[in-house]
Design an enzyme around this catalytic site. Structure first.
Site, PDB file in Angstrom:
ATOM      1  N   MET A   1      80.580  56.716  66.556  1.00 25.71           N
ATOM      2  CA  MET A   1      81.247  55.435  66.299  1.00 25.71           C
ATOM      3  C   MET A   1      80.476  54.669  65.225  1.00 25.71           C
ATOM      4  O   MET A   1      79.245  54.626  65.256  1.00 25.71           O
ATOM      5  CB  MET A   1      81.303  54.603  67.586  1.00 25.71           C
ATOM      6  CG  MET A   1      81.925  55.302  68.768  1.00 25.71           C
ATOM      7  SD  MET A   1      81.983  54.214  70.222  1.00 25.71           S
ATOM      8  CE  MET A   1      82.385  55.392  71.507  1.00 25.71           C
TER       9      MET A   1
ATOM     10  N   HIS B   1      80.801  66.827  74.274  1.00 27.35           N
ATOM     11  CA  HIS B   1      81.603  65.932  73.445  1.00 27.35           C
ATOM     12  C   HIS B   1      80.684  64.848  72.899  1.00 27.35           C
ATOM     13  O   HIS B   1      80.021  64.136  73.665  1.00 27.35           O
ATOM     14  CB  HIS B   1      82.708  65.327  74.323  1.00 27.35           C
ATOM     15  CG  HIS B   1      83.709  64.511  73.590  1.00 27.35           C
ATOM     16  ND1 HIS B   1      84.769  65.063  72.901  1.00 27.35           N
ATOM     17  CD2 HIS B   1      83.838  63.166  73.452  1.00 27.35           C
ATOM     18  CE1 HIS B   1      85.515  64.101  72.377  1.00 27.35           C
ATOM     19  NE2 HIS B   1      84.967  62.928  72.691  1.00 27.35           N
TER      20      HIS B   1
ATOM     21  N   SER C   1      81.134  64.145  78.049  1.00 30.84           N
ATOM     22  CA  SER C   1      80.789  63.248  76.950  1.00 30.84           C
ATOM     23  C   SER C   1      79.373  62.710  77.111  1.00 30.84           C
ATOM     24  O   SER C   1      79.062  62.040  78.100  1.00 30.84           O
ATOM     25  CB  SER C   1      81.775  62.069  76.911  1.00 30.84           C
ATOM     26  OG  SER C   1      81.321  61.100  75.992  1.00 30.84           O
TER      27      SER C   1
ATOM     28  N   ASP D   1      91.036  62.336  76.583  1.00 31.57           N
ATOM     29  CA  ASP D   1      89.726  61.689  76.583  1.00 31.57           C
ATOM     30  C   ASP D   1      89.883  60.262  77.067  1.00 31.57           C
ATOM     31  O   ASP D   1      90.591  59.463  76.457  1.00 31.57           O
ATOM     32  CB  ASP D   1      89.160  61.718  75.159  1.00 31.57           C
ATOM     33  CG  ASP D   1      87.807  61.040  75.031  1.00 31.57           C
ATOM     34  OD1 ASP D   1      87.249  60.597  76.050  1.00 31.57           O
ATOM     35  OD2 ASP D   1      87.298  60.951  73.899  1.00 31.57           O
ATOM     36  N   GLY D   2      89.208  59.960  78.199  1.00 32.99           N
ATOM     37  CA  GLY D   2      89.186  58.590  78.697  1.00 32.99           C
ATOM     38  C   GLY D   2      89.573  58.481  80.151  1.00 32.99           C
ATOM     39  O   GLY D   2      90.726  58.729  80.510  1.00 32.99           O
TER      40      GLY D   2
ATOM     41  N   SER E   1      82.450  60.450  85.227  1.00 29.98           N
ATOM     42  CA  SER E   1      82.770  61.247  86.421  1.00 29.98           C
ATOM     43  C   SER E   1      81.858  62.452  86.564  1.00 29.98           C
ATOM     44  O   SER E   1      81.575  62.893  87.681  1.00 29.98           O
ATOM     45  CB  SER E   1      84.230  61.698  86.398  1.00 29.98           C
ATOM     46  OG  SER E   1      84.473  62.596  85.344  1.00 29.98           O
TER      47      SER E   1
ATOM     48  N   MET F   1      94.263  60.207  73.117  1.00 31.74           N
ATOM     49  CA  MET F   1      93.366  59.258  73.767  1.00 31.74           C
ATOM     50  C   MET F   1      94.063  58.628  74.970  1.00 31.74           C
ATOM     51  O   MET F   1      95.198  58.152  74.870  1.00 31.74           O
ATOM     52  CB  MET F   1      92.934  58.163  72.791  1.00 31.74           C
ATOM     53  CG  MET F   1      92.014  58.631  71.664  1.00 31.74           C
ATOM     54  SD  MET F   1      90.446  59.308  72.273  1.00 31.74           S
ATOM     55  CE  MET F   1      89.704  57.861  73.041  1.00 31.74           C
TER      56      MET F   1
ATOM     57  N   MET G   1      85.000  58.623  65.463  1.00 31.50           N
ATOM     58  CA  MET G   1      85.677  57.328  65.496  1.00 31.50           C
ATOM     59  C   MET G   1      85.114  56.475  64.368  1.00 31.50           C
ATOM     60  O   MET G   1      84.355  55.525  64.569  1.00 31.50           O
ATOM     61  CB  MET G   1      85.483  56.676  66.870  1.00 31.50           C
ATOM     62  CG  MET G   1      86.299  57.352  67.947  1.00 31.50           C
ATOM     63  SD  MET G   1      85.888  56.801  69.615  1.00 31.50           S
ATOM     64  CE  MET G   1      84.596  57.980  70.025  1.00 31.50           C
TER      65      MET G   1
ATOM     66  N   ASP H   1      80.467  61.485  70.765  1.00 36.78           N
ATOM     67  CA  ASP H   1      81.240  60.355  70.259  1.00 36.78           C
ATOM     68  C   ASP H   1      80.480  59.663  69.138  1.00 36.78           C
ATOM     69  O   ASP H   1      79.430  59.052  69.369  1.00 36.78           O
ATOM     70  CB  ASP H   1      81.509  59.357  71.390  1.00 36.78           C
ATOM     71  CG  ASP H   1      82.510  59.888  72.395  1.00 36.78           C
ATOM     72  OD1 ASP H   1      83.656  60.145  71.998  1.00 36.78           O
ATOM     73  OD2 ASP H   1      82.148  60.059  73.573  1.00 36.78           O
TER      74      ASP H   1
ATOM     75  N   HIS I   1      83.664  63.871  67.984  1.00 37.20           N
ATOM     76  CA  HIS I   1      84.796  62.943  67.940  1.00 37.20           C
ATOM     77  C   HIS I   1      84.425  61.796  67.011  1.00 37.20           C
ATOM     78  O   HIS I   1      83.642  60.915  67.364  1.00 37.20           O
ATOM     79  CB  HIS I   1      85.098  62.449  69.354  1.00 37.20           C
ATOM     80  CG  HIS I   1      86.247  61.503  69.429  1.00 37.20           C
ATOM     81  ND1 HIS I   1      86.562  60.820  70.588  1.00 37.20           N
ATOM     82  CD2 HIS I   1      87.174  61.110  68.508  1.00 37.20           C
ATOM     83  CE1 HIS I   1      87.620  60.069  70.371  1.00 37.20           C
ATOM     84  NE2 HIS I   1      88.007  60.220  69.120  1.00 37.20           N
TER      85      HIS I   1
END
Length: 233
Positions: A38, A34, A9, A180-181, A204, A146, A77, A36, A75
């Site tokens: 938002m 990935h 991500s 995811d998460g 990570s 999620m 959101m 994100d 993704h």
């Protein structure tokens, strides 16, 4: 049959160096990146939108001789996800993941996404029952469970979401199932055992001393469990 897919991500990357970070992830062996998106409404944060994705696509073009490379997993959101389908397709998105909670007509939205040449995926929040995906799943390219509340990176993995993954894998053995998460060493093993094959990992990977080694570790954990289930591609 399914294969391991590792999707770092970019939310965990350096927003001043997104193009470089994107290239670096692919060079380190990631299958996807990935992205994100938002809107500050569906979730209480604002990140990137079509202009940034479009700029990233120019910086990281697809390899026309190798379909599926440099894959942008978007993704969304956002509230009113229908609004952004044409824009994300135009910007260079490859997969459009909407939230089940954000639309009143998921079937029509899936059709719209595919009409614009993208793969269609549906995500559910931790508080949403996995049952809502059962009818929709045959129309989807991927389901996203999620494992944190959407909206912020760096949250703690919610292991109690794994029964959702297990149920999806039981019903749809050849489907791409994403988590995811909070994924990394110590949590990917749990997700892989539950049946997830698409791993979104932010901190990570980006904070790892050797991101390539971390990506390979994530992949091997998934592959091991797919082989055990007899569904490895």
């Amino acid at each position: 049959m399914v294969k391991p897919i590792i999707a770092p991500s970019l939310l965990a990357g350096d927003f001043a160096q997104l193009g470089c970070d994107c290239h670096r992830m692919f060079e380190c062996g990631s299958d996807w990146v990935h992205l994100d998106v938002m809107d500050g409404h569906f979730v209480p944060n604002i990140t990137m939108g079509p202009p940034i994705i479009g700029a990233l696509r120019k910086a990281v073009p697809r390899d026309e001789n190798a379909p599926g490379t440099k894959f942008f997993d978007c993704h969304m959101m956002v509230s009113n996800p229908e609004q952004w389908v044409p824009e994300i397709a135009k910007a260079g998105g490859d997969q459009y993941t909407f939230h089940y909670e954000a639309t009143k007509n998921p079937v029509e939205l899936v059709k719209l996404i595919k009409e614009h040449g993208m793969k269609a995926a549906c995500a559910i929040k931790p508080g949403t029952s996995v049952d809502v995906l059962f009818e929709l799943a045959p129309l989807l390219d991927m389901a996203l469970v999620m494992t944190v509340e959407p909206g912020f990176g760096g949250q703690k993995f919610m292991a109690d979401m794994m029964p959702k993954v297990e149920e999806l894998r039981k019903r749809f053995p050849n489907m791409n199932i994403q988590v995811d998460g909070g994924l990394g060493k110590g949590t990917v093993e749990v997700a892989a055992e539950a049946g997830a094959n698409v791993i979104v990992a932010g901190t990570s990977v980006f904070k790892a001393p050797n991101p390539a080694e971390m990506i390979e570790y994530l992949r091997q954990e998934v592959q091991k469990n797919l082989v055990k289930r007899g569904i490895a591609e």
